[in-house]
Write an enzyme that holds these catalytic residues in place. Structure first.
Site: not given
Ligand code: PMP
Length: 701
Positions: A418
């Site tokens: 992120k």
């Molecule tokens: N895994 C973790 C540990 C995350 O912090 C996130 C982000 N919320 C994700 C997966 C999923 O990513 P995205 O928001 O791009 O779908």
């Protein structure tokens, strides 16, 4: 071939066979710009980000070298090896041992495992805390135990390994930056001392090259109270190679390290902060225009329950100023501020029917650049270019024949995938004023499950914005302390509040926006920068690094869906035969209105009770639904057997990727790519902890 018959050199990406191979990449140098102004320095200080090493510290280099020496004389997989090591150093040895399949037992004096015991336990390496106070006593007892048990004692190599690894790698990497004219000739290298062998190795490099003008300055702590500082000093070695010694005060080091993290976004441990503090003093003594390089020992991972935690500061009566409370939402609010639709992406994507390439109505795309320079502009440039590592044991152990590559996003500057979207959303807002103008003094407010919050806190620290993060209570305290350390205010919201409730993380963020002047919600649920960061960068990196290897399957977890949408679009555009699988937990509705209701689950960062605008479900070929237990057990298996220090959603992605490989019966030559969104730092008191796992019956057979 070019016209004159000389093969044009086309640089290609790489995949690594183990995480230790990825550890051979140089760590970047970053200038401290704000501290230079604050202290009115006439010289430049660069910090070398050793916390971006694969197990999080400079000692990774030593551990790798020590085991290489051991292998040279016949130590092999399955052998029993003993070592004396505490703190980050112990984690480095344990990680290398995990990858190499060595049965390592780690000995240390009293208290030296206090900050790392959970991680060592998860790595599957037994620890023995000895009833002695010094490392020399501990080493003698380790030797006795090794002789009794017939185990190999790695201690015979550890000093040489630290010396050689830092001579060959750390010093050479610094001089490569000088040679490329990325930085001026180095006047001094400053490094925290524990044994001092790395400092001696760096000093030996300069002595050997005849470059006697470079001062190597080692930093210790006045009363040996900073973790891993000066406890095991080899004074003879320091003297022999002319390493100067300086001392700092413990509390001054804690206060300064907290300041370093909050102003520069350099997420360093306390011994590293102490070294930077001395470097600033040294900069005032050296001639104007000098270049000082500080080698940072480790990062914040081991200290989130230590000097970065205000509760710890108070309980231990340390003379360190604790953080002030930030703004809180008013109890009354105008319900109109809650009128908001997180399911609509700002701006349209359109696809060229011929080339299949995408464009976006509001945002110009960044060009992909596969190179990461040795010297970065700011720490935000240490985001991206994460390594792709082939799993060696886990697929086979689960009956999977094909190749599985994992993209290690925990090696980003802030520790997760992120970071990429945080940086991109800030950059877009700075350039276009959308969704709000970012000028000095602005407050960024963001609802997040934590990692976007850490990324935005990091970007805010570097760029000088205020930052408020709203986050459900479920998310770990480690995440909150990481953000607070970067200078953000954190507001916790009830887990059970639906996204459209005024009390949810989204509701509270909207209320605060209406109450605070010059506030901007970048809004990861609607911001095109979210999927775009992955379309432009993450996916390009995967395709570039896979090179000639075709990609059959890409498996990605989804929260906001930015990762899966951005990567999927690029993969489908460039490799039409590849399939992209999204993984969504039971209890979430991203995969479609579920067979189960909206419900609680433990894996952080994935799933939602609404469909974010950043998720384009049509970009995904199909979905898998995940369970907590399998996800956490797989994350622990990756840590223990591959030395890949990943978080819970990473385990989730890998577990369900292997399930897909099996159900599709993918052949030996098929290639699967899985993204690991974050690392262990966020979860040390959660799924790494057996008690936490047992309370939830996740370790039941
Ligand atoms: N895994 C973790 C540990 C995350 O912090 C996130 C982000 N919320 C994700 C997966 C999923 O990513 P995205 O928001 O791009 O779908």
């Amino acid at each position: 071939m070019s016209q004159n018959g000389v093969q044009a050199s086309v640089k290609k990406g790489v995949t690594y066979n183990t995480i230790l191979e990825a550890a051979q990449r140089p760590t970047p140098l970053v200038p401290l710009r704000k501290l230079k102004v604050e202290h009115q320095l006439q010289s430049d200080i660069y910090v070398k980000l050793e916390y971006l090493n694969v197990a999080g510290s400079l000692e990774d280099r030593t551990a790798d070298k020590a085991f290489q020496f051991a292998e040279e004389i016949g130590v092999v997989r399955g052998d029993e090896v003993f070592v004396t090591a505490g703190g980050s150093t112990a984690i480095s040895y344990a990680t290398v041992a995990a990858v190499k399949g060595i049965k390592l037992t780690i000995y240390a004096p009293k208290g030296e495992f206090a900050l790392v015991d959970t991680v060592l336990h998860t790595l599957g390496m037994p620890t023995v805390e000895l009833p002695v106070a010094t490392y020399s006593e501990a080493r003698a007892l380790t030797e006795e135990a090794a002789q009794q048990k017939g185990a190999f004692n790695l201690n015979k190599f550890t000093t040489n390994a630290a010396f050689v690894a830092n001579l060959q790698k750390t010093a050479c990497e610094i001089e490569r930056a000088v040679n490329n004219k990325s930085i001026g000739k180095v006047g001094a290298v400053v490094i925290p001392l524990n044994t001092g062998a790395p400092a001696a190795g760096i000093a030996a490099y300069y002595k050997g090259t005849g470059d006697h003008g470079v001062r190597v300055v080692g930093v210790t702590c006045k009363k040996d109270t900073i973790p891993e500082m000066g406890l095991d000093l080899k004074n003879d070695l320091l003297q022999e190679y002319g390493v100067e010694k300086r001392e700092v005060d413990e509390e001054e080091a804690y206060s300064f390290t907290r300041h370093l993290i909050g102003t520069e976004g350099i997420m360093a441990g306390p011994s590293s902060g102490a070294a930077v503090l001395e470097a600033i003093k040294l900069a005032k003594e050296l001639p104007a225009g000098s270049t000082i390089v500080v080698v940072l020992q480790d990062g914040i991972r081991n200290y989130l329950r230590h000097f970065l935690d205000d509760d710890w500061i108070v309980a231990n009566k340390k003379n360190v100023v604790t953080r002030k409370d930030g703004p809180q939402p008013n109890s009354t609010y105008d319900p109109k501020v809650l009128v908001y639709d997180p399911t609509k992406l700002a701006g349209e994507w359109t696809q060229d029917p011929e080339t299949k390439a995408w464009s976006h109505s509001e945002v110009e795309f960044n060009q992909f650049n596969p190179e990461r320079p040795l010297v970065l502009d700011t720490v935000l440039d240490a985001i991206g270019k994460t390594p792709l590592v082939k799993l060696q044991h886990v697929p086979k152990a689960h009956g999977v024949k094909c190749n599985v590559y994992v993209k290690c996003e925990y090696l980003n500057a802030g520790g997760s995938t992120k970071d990429r979207i945080a940086k991109r959303m800030v950059e877009i807002a700075e350039k276009t004023g959308k969704p709000g103008k970012l000028v000095p003094g602005v407050t960024l407010i963001e609802p997040t499950s934590g990692n976007t919050g850490i990324g935005l806190s990091l970007a805010s620290a570097v760029r000088g914005y205020k930052c408020i993060i709203t986050m459900p209570k479920k998310m770990s305290k480690e995440k909150a302390i990481a953000m607070a350390s970067l200078g953000s205010t954190i507001i916790r919201t009830p887990n059970e509040a639906g996204f459209d409730s005024p009390h949810s993380h989204i509701g509270v963020a909207l209320r605060l926006k209406s109450e605070i002047q010059d506030a901007v919600v970048l809004d990861q649920y609607c911001n095109p920068g979210n999927p775009l960061a992955h379309y432009e960068q993450t996916a390009e990196e995967i395709i570039y690094d896979m090179g000639d290897k075709h990609i059959d399957l890409v498996v990605l977890t989804a929260g906001t869906g930015g990762t899966v949408t951005g990567i999927s679009r690029k993969i489908h555009e460039r490799i039409p035969t590849a399939k992209v699988v999204g993984v969504d937990p039971h209890g979430s509705i991203l995969a479609g209105p579920a067979e189960t209701d909206i419900d609680f689950y433990e894996v952080e960062g994935i799933g939602y009770d609404f469909l974010p605008g950043t998720l384009d479900t049509s970009a995904i070929d199909y979905w898998a639904k995940s369970h907590d237990k399998e996800s956490f057990l797989m994350a622990r298996e990756l840590i223990r057997t591959e030395g890949i220090l990943c978080g819970g959603s990473s385990g989730c992605a890998v577990h369900y990727a292997l399930e897909e490989c099996k159900s599709l019966n993918l052949p030996e030559d098929a290639n699967v790519v899985v993204l690991l969104p974050d690392g262990i730092r966020n979860y040390i008191t959660k799924f790494l902890d057996d008690d936490w796992m047992n309370e939830r019956h996740f370790l039941d057979a």
